[in-house]
Structure formats: C-alpha cells, structure tokens
Scaffold this motif. Structure first.
Motif, short mmCIF file in Angstrom:
data_model
loop_
_atom_site.label_atom_id
_atom_site.label_comp_id
_atom_site.label_asym_id
_atom_site.label_seq_id
_atom_site.Cartn_x
_atom_site.Cartn_y
_atom_site.Cartn_z
N UNK A 48 -94.80 -75.17 134.86
CA UNK A 48 -95.37 -74.16 133.96
C UNK A 48 -94.45 -72.94 133.85
N UNK A 49 -93.75 -72.61 134.93
CA UNK A 49 -92.91 -71.41 134.94
C UNK A 49 -91.45 -71.68 134.56
N UNK A 50 -91.11 -72.91 134.21
CA UNK A 50 -89.73 -73.22 133.84
C UNK A 50 -89.29 -72.34 132.67
N UNK A 80 -94.64 -67.15 140.13
CA UNK A 80 -93.49 -68.04 140.01
C UNK A 80 -92.60 -67.56 138.87
N UNK A 81 -91.29 -67.77 139.01
CA UNK A 81 -90.32 -67.50 137.95
C UNK A 81 -89.34 -68.66 137.91
N UNK A 82 -89.18 -69.23 136.74
CA UNK A 82 -88.23 -70.32 136.51
C UNK A 82 -88.33 -71.42 137.58
N UNK A 83 -89.56 -71.84 137.85
CA UNK A 83 -89.78 -72.95 138.77
C UNK A 83 -89.76 -72.62 140.25
N UNK A 84 -89.64 -71.34 140.60
CA UNK A 84 -89.56 -70.95 142.02
C UNK A 84 -90.67 -69.96 142.37
N UNK A 97 -97.22 -78.40 129.17
CA UNK A 97 -96.25 -78.31 130.26
C UNK A 97 -96.77 -78.89 131.56
N UNK A 98 -98.07 -78.84 131.75
CA UNK A 98 -98.62 -79.36 133.01
C UNK A 98 -99.25 -80.74 132.80
N UNK A 99 -98.93 -81.36 131.67
CA UNK A 99 -99.31 -82.75 131.44
C UNK A 99 -100.77 -82.96 131.12
#
Length: 175
Positions: free
Chosen positions: A81-83, A103-107, A33-35
């Motif tokens: 990572x949190x998406x 973070x939760x769902x990108x935020x 996820x973080x490449x």
C-alpha cells in the motif's frame, strides 16, 4: 481543534476502528494495491460481518476504514500500500488496545501505542516534535486517538473533506 477532528471522523466508530491514510491514491487504487476485489455502493455492506474495508475520498488521497478491524496495521498490507507513497494507520479495539503505524515506500518508519506512548518506543527524530506537541510521547497520552489521527494527517497530508463520510468503494479482505 478536537471538535473539528470529531466531526470530520464522525463516520468512524469511536471504540473500535482502523483508519489508514494513503497519500496520492484514489479509493479504487488503494484497494487494488492490497489485492481486494472492489465493489461500489453500499448494497452488500450490511451483509458482511468481517473484513469489510471502506475506501473514503479525502484531501490528498484516501482513507481506508474498518469497523472492528486491524488490517491497516499489518505489514503484508502496508508494504504494498505504501509503495512509492506514505501511509499512516490508527487502530483501536474494544479493549483499548491501540496502535499507530507509519510506512513509507514499503518500509515501516514509526510504530507506537497512542494511548500509552513510552519513552522506549521508536520515536523517530523526524516526528518527535509533532508527537510532543500532540501529546503522544514519553508517557504522555493526553492526545489519545484524536491526536494520533492528527499525526496521521500531518505525516501523509491526507485529510478528511466534506465527501469523506461517503465510502466510494468497498472490498473484503479475509484474514
């Protein structure tokens, strides 16, 4: 409780680390996820001086660890990572600079210094009771890093298990 926390996180350096709890992802999925190009095993581990991220299997997901690193606190890492899931990172360096980031769902949801929590930090009501119980709010730093790791476990549901001391995947992120 403190002794359980110390034992289950014995694979983290006590003075300089970043541990990122990621709900619902395997070690390989979290690194992808973080490449990060993933390599298995530990053969290359001793040759890498900077940017090594180890992925540990855990109950409920994965814990990413870095010795003397801070990648797990960066927005450009935690957003992807949190998406569709949640993360919580605990960081400290040799100068006792520390950070807790959730973070939760990108935020970004929550961020504070677990060694010097202030009344003015963004203490979300959702986590305020846990932070008070753990000694992580209003100038009360009695809980410290162990309490911050417990908060990361509560928020994500990701806890070390008997296999967590073994990193099942590694990767290098240049920063």
């Amino acid at each position: 409780m403190e002794s359980r926390i110390s034992v289950v996180y014995s694979w983290l350096d006590d003075t300089s680390f970043c541990a990122t709890h990621v709900r619902g992802l395997t070690p390989h999925e979290a690194l992808a996820r973080i490449g990060i190009e993933v390599f298995n095993g530990g053969d290359e581990e001793g040759e890498i001086e900077e940017g090594l991220i180890c992925a540990h299997p855990a109950e409920g997901g994965t814990i990413l660890s870095e010795w003397n690193g801070f990648v797990g606190t960066l927005d450009e890492v935690l957003r992807p990572l949190s998406a569709d899931t949640v993360t919580a990172s605990v960081f400290v360096n040799v100068n006792s600079v520390a950070d807790f980031v959730h973070y939760a769902d990108g935020r970004k949801i929550l961020s504070f210094d677990p060694l010097i929590p202030h009344e003015t930090d963004n203490a979300q009501a959702d986590y305020l009771a846990d932070r008070i119980e753990l000694g992580l709010v209003h100038g009360n730093a009695e809980g410290g890093l162990a309490a911050a790791r417990r908060l990361a476990e509560r928020i994500t549901g990701v806890r070390p298990n008997t296999s967590s001391h073994i990193a099942t995947a590694h990767g290098v992120l240049e920063y």
